[in-house]
Design an enzyme around this catalytic site. Structure first.
Site, PDB file in Angstrom:
ATOM      1  CB  SER A 139      51.728  41.790  51.617  1.00 42.55           C
ATOM      2  OG  SER A 139      51.444  40.629  52.432  1.00 42.55           O
ATOM      3  CE  LYS A 165      48.300  41.571  53.873  1.00 42.38           C
ATOM      4  NZ  LYS A 165      47.023  41.613  52.447  1.00 42.38           N
ATOM      5  CE  LYS A 167      49.710  37.636  54.079  1.00 43.35           C
ATOM      6  NZ  LYS A 167      48.627  37.765  53.724  1.00 43.35           N
ATOM      7  CG  ASP A 193      45.837  39.548  55.882  1.00 38.18           C
ATOM      8  OD1 ASP A 193      45.113  39.006  56.412  1.00 38.18           O
ATOM      9  OD2 ASP A 193      46.153  39.078  54.661  1.00 38.18           O
ATOM     10  CD  GLU A 218      43.223  41.373  54.494  1.00 34.15           C
ATOM     11  OE1 GLU A 218      44.566  42.327  54.044  1.00 34.15           O
ATOM     12  OE2 GLU A 218      43.706  40.892  53.701  1.00 34.15           O
ATOM     13  CG  ASP A 243      41.542  38.361  51.677  1.00 27.34           C
ATOM     14  OD1 ASP A 243      41.090  38.096  50.634  1.00 27.34           O
ATOM     15  OD2 ASP A 243      42.481  38.138  51.652  1.00 27.34           O
ATOM     16  CE  LYS A 267      44.197  38.519  48.180  1.00 27.17           C
ATOM     17  NZ  LYS A 267      44.228  37.899  49.493  1.00 27.17           N
ATOM     18  N   GLY A 295      46.084  41.107  46.373  1.00 27.48           N
ATOM     19  CA  GLY A 295      47.196  40.762  46.347  1.00 27.48           C
ATOM     20  C   GLY A 295      46.901  39.121  45.921  1.00 27.48           C
TER      21      GLY A 295
HETATM   22  O1  NPG Z   1      51.400  41.158  47.100  1.00 26.88           O
HETATM   23  O2  NPG Z   1      50.429  39.870  45.936  1.00 26.88           O
HETATM   24  C1  NPG Z   1      50.698  40.375  46.944  1.00 26.88           C
HETATM   25  C2  NPG Z   1      50.498  39.324  48.408  1.00 26.88           C
HETATM   26  C3  NPG Z   1      49.367  40.018  49.098  1.00 26.88           C
HETATM   27  O3  NPG Z   1      49.620  39.570  50.802  1.00 26.88           O
HETATM   28  C4  NPG Z   1      48.885  38.683  49.764  1.00 26.88           C
HETATM   29  N1  NPG Z   1      48.772  38.239  49.705  1.00 26.88           N
HETATM   30  O4  NPG Z   1      46.302  36.726  52.230  1.00 26.88           O
HETATM   31  O5  NPG Z   1      46.139  38.470  51.524  1.00 26.88           O
HETATM   32  C5  NPG Z   1      46.567  37.410  51.117  1.00 26.88           C
HETATM   33  C6  NPG Z   1      47.667  36.657  50.515  1.00 26.88           C
HETATM   34  C7  NPG Z   1      47.617  35.931  49.651  1.00 26.88           C
HETATM   35  C8  NPG Z   1      49.114  35.513  49.211  1.00 26.88           C
HETATM   36  C9  NPG Z   1      46.715  34.804  50.169  1.00 26.88           C
HETATM   37  C10 NPG Z   1      48.502  34.258  48.204  1.00 26.88           C
HETATM   38  C11 NPG Z   1      46.846  33.668  49.010  1.00 26.88           C
HETATM   39  C12 NPG Z   1      47.627  33.022  48.125  1.00 26.88           C
END
Ligand code: NPG
Length: 372
Positions: A139, A165, A167, A193, A218, A243, A267, A295
């Protein structure tokens, strides 16, 4: 695993870990994480759970201080009233407390880890998962400039990640996505996302993402906007993935049925634990809906657990399970998670299959509360 063989939560602890680089999403920038851990004991065997709640309630309503409070004041008293508790009973015992999925998940996780370790079984084996390696997706946060973004993506591509991915948010979408697609070529899977950053007024704009052959978009709209997501899904060629909206088996089933969700991000923390995550996986298989494991910037504890979950066959798309080094200089486990040829080895050791590095853990601990 016998339901009677329950453990007890014996410790709560908070750690603080700096990120290797700032991680910016549409809901904020993170440069370090405070993380709540729970430790369980069963016949002298230890188990660990990681709470994925963030420092602030900006991704969802949950946050570290709130999670610690609800665990102490509401969840632990309910568990203690039962004596020892099997992991499989935790969600029922705690059902009277509304919400707080991430806090509940951490306790269930610690008890499940202890139970599996006590019987010498790995989580993947317990689930009946047969994959030994899973593809690893990375990500990539919002960057100050396009050049910075392309530099970061180039490094992840060189590290072999199986999927990228990005953001996105209003003002940082079509242009960076076009530039990254041009950089990586047509074959490397790419998805975006938005973490709820758009509104229904943006549906025309979001449909312009169709030009980039994305795996999915997403959570573009707010978590409670099922109708808006269904409207977008009807219009856009890019599959809509949810999500934040998916907080239970029922919410997943309803979103799929209503045409609001064509792909599910699962998740464990967001849905109240790994056992509910497994049920959502099974629902997706039953409905023929692709799923992947999300994640939440986990340490090696949560990363190992996610890799075990993602070994199930219904996780048909690469998850956000990257190397520990993607986020952490030094993980709190011995033998951090690594990516080889774009894949992560599914842990085979007992429990969730990690070993906590107690020296590192103590160094990064901000407080510990022993409960016995
Ligand atoms: O690889 O752990 C990872 C991060 C993946 O982008 C990621 N997570 O919105 O999915 C999400 C985001 C996130 C991270 C959401 C931390 C909430 C807390």
């Amino acid at each position: 695993m016998t339901a009677a063989a329950g453990g007890r939560i014996v410790e709560l602890r908070e750690i603080s870990l700096p990120l290797v680089a700032p991680f910016r999403t549409s809901f904020g920038v993170q440069t370090s994480r405070r993380i709540l851990l729970a430790r369980a004991e069963l016949d002298g065997v230890q188990g660990w759970g990681e709470c994925v709640a963030g420092d602030e309630p900006t991704y969802s309503a949950e946050f570290v201080d709130g999670a610690a409070l609800v665990i102490r004041a509401e969840l632990l008293p309910r568990l203690s009233a039962q004596g020892a508790v099997a992991a499989g009973s935790v969600s029922d015992v705690l059902a009277g407390v509304k919400g707080h999925a991430m806090a509940k998940a951490a306790l269930e996780m610690a008890l499940l880890d202890a139970e599996l370790r006590a019987t010498g079984r790995s989580f993947a084996a317990h689930l009946g998962a047969t994959r030994t390696r899973i593809p690893s997706g990375v990500s990539v946060g919002i960057h100050p400039t396009l050049d910075d973004l392309l530099g970061a993506v180039s490094r992840y591509v060189a590290e072999g990640y199986a999927r990228i991915k990005l953001k996105i948010e209003p003002g940082w979408d079509l242009e960076p996505v076009a530039a990254v697609r041009a950089l990586i070529g047509p074959d490397l899977p790419l998805q975006v996302d938005a973490n709820t950053a758009y509104t229904r007024d943006d549906i025309d704009h979001l449909c312009r993402l169709d030009a980039f052959d994305l795996l999915l978009v997403e959570q573009p709209l707010p978590e409670d906007d099922l109708l808006g997501h269904a409207q977008l899904a009807a219009r856009s060629a890019t599959p809509v993935c949810l999500d934040e909206t998916i907080v239970s088996v029922t919410s997943a089933a309803d979103a799929i049925e209503l045409g609001a969700c064509e792909v599910v991000n699962i998740k464990p923390g967001r849905v109240g634990g790994y056992l509910t995550a497994r049920r959502i996986h099974d629902l997706c298989v039953d409905r023929g809906v692709p799923a992947w494991c999300g994640g939440m910037l986990e340490t090696g504890i949560g990363r190992a657990a996610n890799a075990g979950l993602a070994a199930l066959d219904g996780f048909t798309l690469p998850g956000d399970i990257s190397a520990s080094a993607r986020f952490w200089e030094r993980d709190i486990v011995v033998g951090p998670i690594t990516v080889t040829d774009g894949q992560i080895a599914v842990p085979t050791g007992p429990g969730f299959g990690f070993e906590v590095d107690l020296d590192v853990l103590d160094e990064v601990t901000t407080w510990v509360e022993r409960l016995t």
